[in-house]
Design an enzyme around this catalytic site. Sequence first.
Site, PDB file in Angstrom:
ATOM      1  N   CYS A 257      17.330  -2.466 -31.738  1.00  0.00           N
ATOM      2  CA  CYS A 257      16.377  -2.236 -30.646  1.00  0.00           C
ATOM      3  C   CYS A 257      15.988  -0.751 -30.534  1.00  0.00           C
ATOM      4  CB  CYS A 257      16.937  -2.792 -29.345  1.00  0.00           C
ATOM      5  SG  CYS A 257      15.642  -3.499 -28.307  1.00  0.00           S
ATOM      6  N   LEU A 258      16.458  -0.037 -29.517  1.00  0.00           N
ATOM      7  CA  LEU A 258      16.141   1.386 -29.406  1.00  0.00           C
ATOM      8  C   LEU A 258      16.678   2.143 -30.624  1.00  0.00           C
ATOM      9  CD1 LEU A 258      14.838   3.566 -27.600  1.00  0.00           C
ATOM     10  CD2 LEU A 258      17.059   3.848 -26.474  1.00  0.00           C
ATOM     11  N   HIS A 343      17.934  -8.629 -30.705  1.00  0.00           N
ATOM     12  CA  HIS A 343      19.363  -8.560 -30.385  1.00  0.00           C
ATOM     13  C   HIS A 343      20.154  -9.664 -31.086  1.00  0.00           C
ATOM     14  CE1 HIS A 343      19.427  -5.454 -27.202  1.00  0.00           C
ATOM     15  NE2 HIS A 343      18.164  -5.802 -27.069  1.00  0.00           N
ATOM     16  N   GLU A 345      23.243  -9.916 -31.266  1.00  0.00           N
ATOM     17  CA  GLU A 345      24.423 -10.264 -30.455  1.00  0.00           C
ATOM     18  C   GLU A 345      24.068 -11.214 -29.323  1.00  0.00           C
ATOM     19  OE1 GLU A 345      22.409  -7.572 -27.781  1.00  0.00           O
ATOM     20  OE2 GLU A 345      22.671  -7.572 -29.949  1.00  0.00           O
TER      21      GLU A 345
END
Length: 372
Positions: A257-258, A343, A345
């Site tokens: 992500c970031l 994500h 996870e």
Amino acid sequence: MKYQQRKKALVLLADGTIFYGKSIGIEGTATGEICFNTGMTGYQEIFTDPSYYGQIMVTANAHIGNYGVNDREVESDGIKISGLVVRNFSFEHSRVDSDGNLKDWFEKHNLVAISDVDTRALVSYIRDNGAMNAIISTEVDNIDALKVQLAEVPSMEGLELASKVSTKEPYFVGDENAEFKIAALDIGIKKNILRNLAKRGAYIKVYPYNASFEDLHAWNPDGYFISNGPGDPEPLHEAQEVAKEIIKRDLPLFGICLGHQVIALANGISTYKMHNGHRGINHPVKNLLTGKGEITSQNHGFAINREDTESHPDVEITHVHLNDQTVAGIRMKNKNCFSVQYHPEASPGPHDAEYLFDQFIENVKNAKAVVS
């Protein structure tokens, strides 16, 4: 709490649009960028995800609070959203392993939340007009003052927020006798990312957002990870420098992500603020390397530039978002580095992309074998 006893509340958008509702019982005012999540479950994990720091969350699911809260289902040390807007708020909950109700949890964290808002109309409005700053409040008779307060809220574009959610001191996760050591740069990390690494034989040392490459490298890790997080990736110059050094030395690197955006910026690929972002647990992604589709959990308001990525000689697009063809994953052709915009996870969400953690550990294992 009976419906007729509840105080009026409102949502005021930056463009002057107002939606009315009711307070769930916590009076006050909250500001931030308003966005929506389309997930039908996992509200507690969403509220505690550091990536949502500074944002007012609108839930597309009509019923929130119906299964209460569980102390184990958190992604950080507390609530990270700045405010909440829902259609129907459940003051009563029914779940065998619940540790309490959502309203008490909100009161503990002093979170302003309002309900009885036409969230279907609000989500449609944000979808059409884009994510924008907003204010939610029980001070419905003082709209002019709310407009003044809202005008002072900074834009998410250009806003550095990693420092607000990152750990202040390094800490360890997992078994110190594990096979692999992973240095993780915390720019808003979720707990389930750490759990996924630990259960795959990794001992993780988590570093603050402003740690240098020398700080991470001094621990002599086998691999490096750059986490998810809130805000604009552009101001994160220190994290970009860390990524550049790791890449230059061809050490195993994985970003989510970031962290994915930071890796892109470290390669000279630009990022941009999206119209309304991707936030939900059913986003379709295609793995271009395997041809397989994945249903993914996503939460981001920025993305990397596709044209920049396609023209970069050393970077390959590995995943694309099938709704809008935005870049969902990249890897470097000549370095041990890859990243994804979603994500793996989950928490909440599907587990289609968990293989990415296996891929990272395999990269670490292979690199370690070469060194030894």
